[in-house]
Design a protein around this motif. Structure first.
Motif, PDB file in Angstrom:
ATOM      1  N   ASN A 122     -14.230   0.316   2.504  1.00  0.00           N
ATOM      2  CA  ASN A 122     -14.768   1.668   2.611  1.00  0.00           C
ATOM      3  C   ASN A 122     -13.988   2.701   1.820  1.00  0.00           C
ATOM      4  O   ASN A 122     -14.564   3.594   1.227  1.00  0.00           O
ATOM      5  N   SER A 123     -12.682   2.620   1.810  1.00  0.00           N
ATOM      6  CA  SER A 123     -11.884   3.587   1.069  1.00  0.00           C
ATOM      7  C   SER A 123     -10.512   3.005   0.806  1.00  0.00           C
ATOM      8  O   SER A 123     -10.045   2.121   1.521  1.00  0.00           O
ATOM      9  N   ALA A 124      -9.876   3.506  -0.238  1.00  0.00           N
ATOM     10  CA  ALA A 124      -8.510   3.115  -0.564  1.00  0.00           C
ATOM     11  C   ALA A 124      -7.665   4.378  -0.575  1.00  0.00           C
ATOM     12  O   ALA A 124      -7.993   5.348  -1.259  1.00  0.00           O
ATOM     13  N   ALA A 125      -6.598   4.388   0.181  1.00  0.00           N
ATOM     14  CA  ALA A 125      -5.752   5.577   0.273  1.00  0.00           C
ATOM     15  C   ALA A 125      -5.186   5.943  -1.090  1.00  0.00           C
ATOM     16  O   ALA A 125      -4.869   5.076  -1.907  1.00  0.00           O
ATOM     17  N   THR A 165      -4.938  -8.006   7.339  1.00  0.00           N
ATOM     18  CA  THR A 165      -5.729  -6.785   7.467  1.00  0.00           C
ATOM     19  C   THR A 165      -4.809  -5.615   7.766  1.00  0.00           C
ATOM     20  O   THR A 165      -4.112  -5.607   8.777  1.00  0.00           O
ATOM     21  N   ALA A 166      -4.787  -4.634   6.848  1.00  0.00           N
ATOM     22  CA  ALA A 166      -3.924  -3.472   7.033  1.00  0.00           C
ATOM     23  C   ALA A 166      -4.341  -2.363   6.090  1.00  0.00           C
ATOM     24  O   ALA A 166      -4.841  -2.622   4.993  1.00  0.00           O
ATOM     25  N   ALA A 167      -4.148  -1.122   6.506  1.00  0.00           N
ATOM     26  CA  ALA A 167      -4.356   0.066   5.661  1.00  0.00           C
ATOM     27  C   ALA A 167      -5.737   0.100   5.016  1.00  0.00           C
ATOM     28  O   ALA A 167      -5.895   0.600   3.911  1.00  0.00           O
ATOM     29  N   GLY A 168      -6.738  -0.455   5.689  1.00  0.00           N
ATOM     30  CA  GLY A 168      -8.099  -0.468   5.170  1.00  0.00           C
ATOM     31  C   GLY A 168      -8.408  -1.625   4.252  1.00  0.00           C
ATOM     32  O   GLY A 168      -9.530  -1.756   3.778  1.00  0.00           O
ATOM     33  N   GLY A 169      -7.429  -2.484   3.981  1.00  0.00           N
ATOM     34  CA  GLY A 169      -7.641  -3.620   3.094  1.00  0.00           C
ATOM     35  C   GLY A 169      -7.637  -4.935   3.846  1.00  0.00           C
ATOM     36  O   GLY A 169      -7.033  -5.058   4.916  1.00  0.00           O
ATOM     37  N   ASP A 170      -8.332  -5.931   3.285  1.00  0.00           N
ATOM     38  CA  ASP A 170      -8.410  -7.256   3.896  1.00  0.00           C
ATOM     39  C   ASP A 170      -8.200  -8.341   2.843  1.00  0.00           C
ATOM     40  O   ASP A 170      -8.805  -8.292   1.759  1.00  0.00           O
ATOM     41  N   LEU A 171      -7.372  -9.317   3.163  1.00  0.00           N
ATOM     42  CA  LEU A 171      -7.272 -10.535   2.362  1.00  0.00           C
ATOM     43  C   LEU A 171      -8.428 -11.426   2.792  1.00  0.00           C
ATOM     44  O   LEU A 171      -8.378 -12.069   3.833  1.00  0.00           O
ATOM     45  N   THR A 201       0.836  -1.203   0.000  1.00  0.00           N
ATOM     46  CA  THR A 201       0.000   0.000   0.000  1.00  0.00           C
ATOM     47  C   THR A 201       0.872   1.254   0.000  1.00  0.00           C
ATOM     48  O   THR A 201       2.080   1.193   0.258  1.00  0.00           O
ATOM     49  N   PRO A 202       0.277   2.423  -0.263  1.00  0.00           N
ATOM     50  CA  PRO A 202       1.061   3.671  -0.270  1.00  0.00           C
ATOM     51  C   PRO A 202       1.778   3.965   1.042  1.00  0.00           C
ATOM     52  O   PRO A 202       2.798   4.651   1.054  1.00  0.00           O
ATOM     53  N   SER A 203       1.265   3.450   2.148  1.00  0.00           N
ATOM     54  CA  SER A 203       1.901   3.691   3.450  1.00  0.00           C
ATOM     55  C   SER A 203       3.099   2.787   3.676  1.00  0.00           C
ATOM     56  O   SER A 203       3.809   2.932   4.683  1.00  0.00           O
ATOM     57  N   GLY A 204       3.342   1.845   2.760  1.00  0.00           N
ATOM     58  CA  GLY A 204       4.447   0.909   2.914  1.00  0.00           C
ATOM     59  C   GLY A 204       4.061  -0.369   3.618  1.00  0.00           C
ATOM     60  O   GLY A 204       4.908  -1.236   3.870  1.00  0.00           O
ATOM     61  N   THR A 205       2.782  -0.529   3.942  1.00  0.00           N
ATOM     62  CA  THR A 205       2.294  -1.739   4.595  1.00  0.00           C
ATOM     63  C   THR A 205       1.976  -2.803   3.554  1.00  0.00           C
ATOM     64  O   THR A 205       1.364  -2.513   2.522  1.00  0.00           O
TER      65      THR A 205
END
Length: 293
Positions: free
Chosen positions: A138-141, A110-116, A98-102
């Motif tokens: 809900n949202s994607a950064a 589960t991280a940065a609003g995303g889920d596997l 993700t953009p945050s590096g996660t």
């Protein structure tokens, strides 16, 4: 690292209380069995049935609201969906930086609003349709994302495809050898600013950072500007959607996000995606967007 099994998840995206319009058909959000009849971020309807995420399906209507049928399995739809399809008896794993590096993958689901929400072939699963799915409910950064696939146990070699849908629409193709921890190239895409609450402009780069054997989060970076590259369905033009698509409705976050999305599709030459987005948000006023008909 120890592999984890299926993580249950059902993403629901409801675009307001008013009726939504999809491909010319008026849909009542309260209509349908199994709960609300909702839209995914591509402007298409999600399920209205009883099959849960991870269950076999033949069509989207069989899946529960908030999910769709992808490669014969129900998966969460959300505002952004990154789905892996493959058909070999090997544990192909989907990784997303993700953009945050996660990094989202089987050991960090589960991280940065995303889920596997679907992780298949942890053990022997035979040939046939298999999927993995990462969904942002809900949202994607906004920012640059990097996605790749690893062959965890190397049981078999084979090809795969990755479908990115929602605020970004892209398809990537690749293959992996029968080698444990072999990793594909890193495919990149960009979610433009204003993608909160399920919509936002987007373009992507189909280029890679080169073949990788580890797939670590440090190797998945991408350039700062948004570029449409060689991925399937992309444009050949370089477009920085975030700076090129200004806010149109700063006091209406949902409508503003849809309008920025239509702007970016217009700039990248994705006419069909722009028209579909305009239609999907018609009930909230996308007819007033600068880049809608």
């Amino acid at each position: 690292m120890i592999k984890r099994g299926l993580v249950g998840y059902c993403a629901l995206l409801v675009l307001g209380a008013a009726a939504c319009v999809v491909q010319g058909e008026s849909i009542d959000p309260d209509e349908g069995a199994g709960g609300s009849y909702v839209l995914d971020s591509n402007g298409g309807s999600t399920g209205r049935g009883t099959k849960e995420v991870g269950d076999l399906c033949s069509e989207t209507e069989e899946c529960v609201p908030g999910s769709i049928c992808f490669n014969e399995y129900c998966v969460g739809a959300g505002t952004l969906r990154v789905s892996l399809a493959f058909s070999v008896d090997s544990d192909f794993d989907l990784h997303l930086l993700t953009p945050s590096g996660t990094e989202i993958f089987y050991d960090n689901t589960t991280a940065a609003g995303g889920d596997l929400d679907v992780d298949q072939c942890v053990s022997s699963c035979g040939s046939g349709s298999h999927v993995e799915n990462i969904v942002f409910a809900n949202s994607a950064a906004s920012g640059n994302y990097s996605v790749w696939v690893e062959n965890y146990n190397g049981r078999s070699a084979g090809s795969f495809s990755i479908e990115v849908a929602g605020v970004v629409s892209r398809t990537f193709q690749g293959s992996l050898p029968a080698s444990s921890d072999a990793a594909s190239e890193h495919f990149t895409f960009t979610v433009a600013g204003g993608a909160g609450n399920g919509a936002g402009g987007s373009s992507s780069s189909g280029g890679s950072s080169g073949s990788s054997s580890g797939g670590s989060s440090s190797s998945g970076g991408s350039s700062g500007s948004s570029t449409a590259g060689s991925s399937s369905g992309g444009s050949s033009a370089q477009v920085d959607c975030e700076s090129s698509c200004p806010s149109e409705f700063p006091n209406d976050a949902q409508l503003d996000a849809f309008c920025r999305m239509t702007c970016c599709y217009d700039l990248t030459g994705e006419t069909a995606a722009r028209q579909q987005t305009c239609l999907a948000g018609e009930s909230i006023g996308t007819s007033s967007c600068n880049h809608c008909p």
